[in-house]
Motif scaffolding. Structure first.
Motif, PDB file in Angstrom:
ATOM      1  N   PHE A 154       0.618  -1.257  -0.070  1.00 28.35           N
ATOM      2  CA  PHE A 154       0.076   0.042  -0.228  1.00 28.35           C
ATOM      3  C   PHE A 154       0.346   0.992   0.165  1.00 28.35           C
ATOM      4  O   PHE A 154       0.120   2.270  -0.391  1.00 28.35           O
ATOM      5  N   LYS A 155       2.294   1.166   0.463  1.00 32.36           N
ATOM      6  CA  LYS A 155       3.016   2.438   0.600  1.00 32.36           C
ATOM      7  C   LYS A 155       3.700   2.245  -1.073  1.00 32.36           C
ATOM      8  O   LYS A 155       3.874   3.515  -1.479  1.00 32.36           O
ATOM      9  N   SER A 156       4.050   1.991  -1.979  1.00 30.75           N
ATOM     10  CA  SER A 156       3.723   1.615  -3.173  1.00 30.75           C
ATOM     11  C   SER A 156       3.110   1.973  -3.206  1.00 30.75           C
ATOM     12  O   SER A 156       3.496   3.014  -4.379  1.00 30.75           O
ATOM     13  N   PHE A 157       1.842   1.717  -3.897  1.00 30.22           N
ATOM     14  CA  PHE A 157       0.805   2.249  -4.808  1.00 30.22           C
ATOM     15  C   PHE A 157       0.853   3.942  -3.986  1.00 30.22           C
ATOM     16  O   PHE A 157       0.058   4.416  -4.650  1.00 30.22           O
ATOM     17  N   GLU A 158       0.810   4.438  -3.033  1.00 31.52           N
ATOM     18  CA  GLU A 158       0.180   5.355  -2.283  1.00 31.52           C
ATOM     19  C   GLU A 158       1.482   6.172  -3.497  1.00 31.52           C
ATOM     20  O   GLU A 158       1.520   7.622  -3.388  1.00 31.52           O
ATOM     21  N   GLU A 159       2.532   6.467  -3.213  1.00 27.44           N
ATOM     22  CA  GLU A 159       4.052   6.434  -3.697  1.00 27.44           C
ATOM     23  C   GLU A 159       3.215   6.854  -5.313  1.00 27.44           C
ATOM     24  O   GLU A 159       3.400   8.254  -6.324  1.00 27.44           O
ATOM     25  N   ARG A 160       3.129   6.349  -6.035  1.00 25.11           N
ATOM     26  CA  ARG A 160       2.421   6.422  -6.825  1.00 25.11           C
ATOM     27  C   ARG A 160       0.604   6.617  -7.590  1.00 25.11           C
ATOM     28  O   ARG A 160       0.510   6.775  -8.243  1.00 25.11           O
ATOM     29  N   LYS A 161       0.262   7.253  -6.390  1.00 29.98           N
ATOM     30  CA  LYS A 161      -1.398   6.500  -6.816  1.00 29.98           C
ATOM     31  C   LYS A 161      -1.697   6.425  -7.002  1.00 29.98           C
ATOM     32  O   LYS A 161      -2.905   7.272  -8.105  1.00 29.98           O
ATOM     33  N   ILE A 162      -2.352   4.659  -6.699  1.00 30.21           N
ATOM     34  CA  ILE A 162      -3.146   4.213  -7.173  1.00 30.21           C
ATOM     35  C   ILE A 162      -4.162   4.202  -6.132  1.00 30.21           C
ATOM     36  O   ILE A 162      -3.966   3.875  -5.802  1.00 30.21           O
ATOM     37  N   PRO A 163      -5.631   4.446  -7.196  1.00 32.41           N
ATOM     38  CA  PRO A 163      -6.462   4.223  -6.568  1.00 32.41           C
ATOM     39  C   PRO A 163      -6.668   2.861  -6.509  1.00 32.41           C
ATOM     40  O   PRO A 163      -6.987   1.820  -7.464  1.00 32.41           O
ATOM     41  N   ILE A 164      -7.354   2.472  -5.256  1.00 33.94           N
ATOM     42  CA  ILE A 164      -8.109   1.503  -4.729  1.00 33.94           C
ATOM     43  C   ILE A 164      -9.167   0.770  -4.265  1.00 33.94           C
ATOM     44  O   ILE A 164     -10.107   1.775  -3.130  1.00 33.94           O
ATOM     45  N   ALA A 165     -10.142  -0.403  -5.227  1.00 32.08           N
ATOM     46  CA  ALA A 165     -11.353  -0.148  -4.287  1.00 32.08           C
ATOM     47  C   ALA A 165     -11.005  -1.471  -3.630  1.00 32.08           C
ATOM     48  O   ALA A 165     -10.877  -2.511  -3.735  1.00 32.08           O
ATOM     49  N   VAL A 166     -11.978  -1.517  -2.702  1.00 26.99           N
ATOM     50  CA  VAL A 166     -12.212  -2.647  -1.493  1.00 26.99           C
ATOM     51  C   VAL A 166     -14.032  -2.722  -1.051  1.00 26.99           C
ATOM     52  O   VAL A 166     -14.524  -2.247  -1.200  1.00 26.99           O
ATOM     53  N   PHE A 167     -14.149  -4.397  -1.077  1.00 32.58           N
ATOM     54  CA  PHE A 167     -15.258  -4.673  -0.224  1.00 32.58           C
ATOM     55  C   PHE A 167     -15.739  -4.182   0.367  1.00 32.58           C
ATOM     56  O   PHE A 167     -14.717  -4.459   1.782  1.00 32.58           O
ATOM     57  N   GLU A 168     -16.585  -3.951   1.671  1.00 32.93           N
ATOM     58  CA  GLU A 168     -17.366  -3.553   2.904  1.00 32.93           C
ATOM     59  C   GLU A 168     -16.743  -5.627   4.014  1.00 32.93           C
ATOM     60  O   GLU A 168     -16.524  -6.083   2.955  1.00 32.93           O
ATOM     61  N   PRO A 169     -16.231  -4.788   4.919  1.00 29.09           N
ATOM     62  CA  PRO A 169     -16.015  -6.160   5.054  1.00 29.09           C
ATOM     63  C   PRO A 169     -17.135  -7.418   5.558  1.00 29.09           C
ATOM     64  O   PRO A 169     -18.226  -6.714   5.701  1.00 29.09           O
TER      65      PRO A 169
END
Length: 196
Positions: A154-169
């Protein structure tokens, strides 16, 4: 073993096929002791060949012994119906089959995913086990994970500003803090049903 008596079959080839089937079965059952049954998939066509030889022998033998000859097709049809296992098929397609009903419900959610999430999102996480394949099947251009990735990713994704979708728990699929704090997170407001 009927194939060994059949003179119309090339016996060298026949013995090689039988040895190959035996080797694969013994190797994965005794030497490697795998718990995955899929090792049988590549010998099933050969086994079906020998089943057809056996059925052919039964039909030929019964047509000589059973008179009138129209009983032979009736016997064959009965054997076919029994081997299809209609009780299992009926139970599988029954509305009481909870696992199938859950899979159908979740698949319907996954089919609509491209309409639910923004166009710039290409990574989806936190669906039920092995349903990531369904998500990618129904939605071109999406990479799916049936869990959430570790914090380092997630840190790597944040550096590249990659949007991510997740399903609710849902069920055993909870969202860790590092996911909930992710600045480019989109939470999919659709409930999935988890089966165990």
């Amino acid at each position: 073993m009927l194939s060994l008596r059949n003179k119309s079959i090339n016996q060298d080839l026949n013995k090689g096929i039988i040895a190959g089937i035996g080797f694969v079965f013994l190797f994965f059952s005794i030497i490697v002791k795998t718990k995955i049954d899929s090792f049988l998939f590549f010998i099933v066509p050969l086994a079906l060949l020998y089943i057809s030889i056996t059925l052919n022998y039964i039909i030929e033998y019964s047509s000589k012994k059973i008179k009138p000859s129209y009983l032979t097709p009736a016997i064959f049809i009965i054997v076919a119906i029994v081997s299809i296992n209609p009780k299992w098929i009926n139970n599988y397609f029954s509305s009481n089959n909870l696992e199938r009903s859950i899979r159908i419900y979740n698949a319907n959610v996954y089919k609509e995913l491209n309409k639910i999430i923004p166009d710039n999102i290409h990574v989806v996480m936190n669906m039920s086990s092995f349903e990531d394949i369904d998500v990618m099947f129904y939605n071109r251009g999406i990479t799916a994970y049936h869990w959430t990735l570790p914090e380092e990713d997630f840190k790597s994704f944040e550096e590249r500003k990659i949007p991510i979708a997740v399903f609710e728990p849902h069920g055993n699929y909870n969202l860790p803090d590092h996911v909930l704090k992710y600045p480019y997170l989109y939470i999919i407001k659709k409930n999935l049903i988890d089966f165990q």
